[in-house]
Design a protein around this motif. Structure first.
Motif, PDB file in Angstrom:
ATOM      1  N   PRO A 205     105.283 157.143 105.313  1.00  0.00           N
ATOM      2  CA  PRO A 205     105.644 157.524 103.945  1.00  0.00           C
ATOM      3  C   PRO A 205     104.924 156.672 102.896  1.00  0.00           C
ATOM      4  CG  PRO A 205     107.602 157.399 105.307  1.00  0.00           C
ATOM      5  CD  PRO A 205     106.459 156.854 106.124  1.00  0.00           C
ATOM      6  N   LEU A 206     104.733 155.389 103.190  1.00  0.00           N
ATOM      7  CA  LEU A 206     104.052 154.505 102.244  1.00  0.00           C
ATOM      8  C   LEU A 206     102.603 154.947 102.041  1.00  0.00           C
ATOM      9  CD1 LEU A 206     103.974 152.030 100.438  1.00  0.00           C
ATOM     10  CD2 LEU A 206     103.446 150.661 102.467  1.00  0.00           C
ATOM     11  N   GLU A 207     101.917 155.274 103.120  1.00  0.00           N
ATOM     12  CA  GLU A 207     100.530 155.729 103.012  1.00  0.00           C
ATOM     13  C   GLU A 207     100.453 157.070 102.271  1.00  0.00           C
ATOM     14  OE1 GLU A 207      97.821 153.930 103.712  1.00  0.00           O
ATOM     15  OE2 GLU A 207      99.272 152.354 104.157  1.00  0.00           O
ATOM     16  N   THR A 208     101.446 157.920 102.479  1.00  0.00           N
ATOM     17  CA  THR A 208     101.505 159.200 101.769  1.00  0.00           C
ATOM     18  C   THR A 208     101.639 158.976 100.274  1.00  0.00           C
ATOM     19  OG1 THR A 208     102.525 160.260 103.679  1.00  0.00           O
ATOM     20  CG2 THR A 208     102.745 161.388 101.576  1.00  0.00           C
ATOM     21  N   VAL A 209     102.529 158.078  99.885  1.00  0.00           N
ATOM     22  CA  VAL A 209     102.736 157.779  98.462  1.00  0.00           C
ATOM     23  C   VAL A 209     101.461 157.204  97.857  1.00  0.00           C
ATOM     24  CG1 VAL A 209     103.989 156.295  96.845  1.00  0.00           C
ATOM     25  CG2 VAL A 209     105.228 157.520  98.629  1.00  0.00           C
ATOM     26  N   LYS A 210     100.804 156.312  98.584  1.00  0.00           N
ATOM     27  CA  LYS A 210      99.549 155.740  98.085  1.00  0.00           C
ATOM     28  C   LYS A 210      98.515 156.838  97.858  1.00  0.00           C
ATOM     29  CE  LYS A 210      99.826 151.225 100.369  1.00  0.00           C
ATOM     30  NZ  LYS A 210      99.173 150.392 101.410  1.00  0.00           N
ATOM     31  N   ALA A 211      98.396 157.757  98.809  1.00  0.00           N
ATOM     32  CA  ALA A 211      97.427 158.847  98.680  1.00  0.00           C
ATOM     33  C   ALA A 211      97.762 159.750  97.493  1.00  0.00           C
ATOM     34  CB  ALA A 211      97.378 159.658  99.970  1.00  0.00           C
ATOM     35  N   LEU A 212      99.036 160.039  97.308  1.00  0.00           N
ATOM     36  CA  LEU A 212      99.442 160.864  96.169  1.00  0.00           C
ATOM     37  C   LEU A 212      99.169 160.163  94.850  1.00  0.00           C
ATOM     38  CD1 LEU A 212     102.775 162.353  97.561  1.00  0.00           C
ATOM     39  CD2 LEU A 212     100.664 163.605  97.085  1.00  0.00           C
ATOM     40  N   MET A 213      99.350 158.854  94.811  1.00  0.00           N
ATOM     41  CA  MET A 213      99.072 158.090  93.589  1.00  0.00           C
ATOM     42  C   MET A 213      97.576 158.110  93.276  1.00  0.00           C
ATOM     43  SD  MET A 213     101.749 154.940  94.070  1.00  0.00           S
ATOM     44  CE  MET A 213     101.217 154.036  92.644  1.00  0.00           C
TER      45      MET A 213
ATOM     46  N   GLU B  96      93.078 160.338  90.002  1.00  0.00           N
ATOM     47  CA  GLU B  96      91.848 161.129  89.904  1.00  0.00           C
ATOM     48  C   GLU B  96      92.023 162.266  88.897  1.00  0.00           C
ATOM     49  OE1 GLU B  96      91.070 162.333  93.910  1.00  0.00           O
ATOM     50  OE2 GLU B  96      90.361 160.348  94.491  1.00  0.00           O
ATOM     51  N   LEU B  97      93.163 162.935  88.939  1.00  0.00           N
ATOM     52  CA  LEU B  97      93.421 164.016  87.980  1.00  0.00           C
ATOM     53  C   LEU B  97      93.473 163.475  86.554  1.00  0.00           C
ATOM     54  CD1 LEU B  97      96.172 166.095  89.821  1.00  0.00           C
ATOM     55  CD2 LEU B  97      93.766 166.692  89.505  1.00  0.00           C
ATOM     56  N   GLU B  98      94.156 162.334  86.361  1.00  0.00           N
ATOM     57  CA  GLU B  98      94.244 161.740  85.029  1.00  0.00           C
ATOM     58  C   GLU B  98      92.866 161.342  84.514  1.00  0.00           C
ATOM     59  OE1 GLU B  98      97.031 158.530  85.182  1.00  0.00           O
ATOM     60  OE2 GLU B  98      98.731 159.855  85.495  1.00  0.00           O
ATOM     61  N   THR B  99      92.022 160.814  85.382  1.00  0.00           N
ATOM     62  CA  THR B  99      90.669 160.425  84.993  1.00  0.00           C
ATOM     63  C   THR B  99      89.872 161.637  84.534  1.00  0.00           C
ATOM     64  OG1 THR B  99      90.722 158.568  86.530  1.00  0.00           O
ATOM     65  CG2 THR B  99      88.539 159.315  85.795  1.00  0.00           C
ATOM     66  N   LYS B 100      90.009 162.750  85.238  1.00  0.00           N
ATOM     67  CA  LYS B 100      89.303 163.970  84.846  1.00  0.00           C
ATOM     68  C   LYS B 100      89.790 164.472  83.483  1.00  0.00           C
ATOM     69  CE  LYS B 100      88.332 165.424  89.551  1.00  0.00           C
ATOM     70  NZ  LYS B 100      88.623 166.399  90.614  1.00  0.00           N
ATOM     71  N   ILE B 101      91.093 164.404  83.257  1.00  0.00           N
ATOM     72  CA  ILE B 101      91.650 164.845  81.974  1.00  0.00           C
ATOM     73  C   ILE B 101      91.143 163.959  80.850  1.00  0.00           C
ATOM     74  CG2 ILE B 101      93.786 165.030  80.632  1.00  0.00           C
ATOM     75  CD1 ILE B 101      95.142 165.865  83.320  1.00  0.00           C
ATOM     76  N   LEU B 102      91.127 162.645  81.070  1.00  0.00           N
ATOM     77  CA  LEU B 102      90.630 161.721  80.055  1.00  0.00           C
ATOM     78  C   LEU B 102      89.148 161.955  79.767  1.00  0.00           C
ATOM     79  CD1 LEU B 102      92.458 158.438  81.096  1.00  0.00           C
ATOM     80  CD2 LEU B 102      92.887 159.828  79.065  1.00  0.00           C
ATOM     81  N   ALA B 103      88.365 162.273  80.788  1.00  0.00           N
ATOM     82  CA  ALA B 103      86.939 162.552  80.587  1.00  0.00           C
ATOM     83  C   ALA B 103      86.746 163.792  79.714  1.00  0.00           C
ATOM     84  CB  ALA B 103      86.248 162.726  81.934  1.00  0.00           C
ATOM     85  N   VAL B 104      87.534 164.828  79.974  1.00  0.00           N
ATOM     86  CA  VAL B 104      87.451 166.040  79.154  1.00  0.00           C
ATOM     87  C   VAL B 104      87.861 165.721  77.719  1.00  0.00           C
ATOM     88  CG1 VAL B 104      88.447 168.328  78.773  1.00  0.00           C
ATOM     89  CG2 VAL B 104      87.755 167.642  81.063  1.00  0.00           C
ATOM     90  N   ALA B 105      88.917 164.942  77.552  1.00  0.00           N
ATOM     91  CA  ALA B 105      89.387 164.588  76.211  1.00  0.00           C
ATOM     92  C   ALA B 105      88.329 163.792  75.452  1.00  0.00           C
ATOM     93  CB  ALA B 105      90.683 163.783  76.308  1.00  0.00           C
ATOM     94  N   HIS B 106      87.620 162.927  76.157  1.00  0.00           N
ATOM     95  CA  HIS B 106      86.581 162.119  75.517  1.00  0.00           C
ATOM     96  C   HIS B 106      85.395 162.990  75.098  1.00  0.00           C
ATOM     97  CE1 HIS B 106      84.189 158.622  74.586  1.00  0.00           C
ATOM     98  NE2 HIS B 106      83.218 159.081  75.369  1.00  0.00           N
ATOM     99  N   ARG B 107      85.007 163.933  75.957  1.00  0.00           N
ATOM    100  CA  ARG B 107      83.861 164.794  75.669  1.00  0.00           C
ATOM    101  C   ARG B 107      84.158 165.856  74.621  1.00  0.00           C
ATOM    102  NH1 ARG B 107      83.166 166.031  81.465  1.00  0.00           N
ATOM    103  NH2 ARG B 107      82.815 163.987  82.296  1.00  0.00           N
TER     104      ARG B 107
END
Length: 69
Positions: free
Chosen positions: A28-36, A41-52
């Protein structure tokens, strides 16, 4: 600025990706880490779009602390 809500297809796609990650790990710990990591990664993509495209996307932060329950 408005709030964007995911349509049923987008929600299903995100849910499917999360299920794939959950199935990949025994711990379960490894699963949570992977989900985080996936979430970051999704947040980074959203921030990149917002910046551009500052006129298209605006990022705001709510100061209310998250509630887990």
């Amino acid at each position: 600025m408005g709030t964007i809500h995911l349509d049923a297809d987008a929600k299903a796609e995100l849910h499917s990706e999360a299920e794939k990650l959950i199935a990949r790990y025994d711990s379960p710990l490894e699963t949570v880490k992977a989900l985080m990591v996936y979430n970051c990664e999704l947040e980074t993509k959203i921030l990149a779009v917002a910046h551009r495209h500052p006129g298209m996307v605006a990022i705001g932060y709510d100061e209310t602390p998250p509630v887990v329950g």
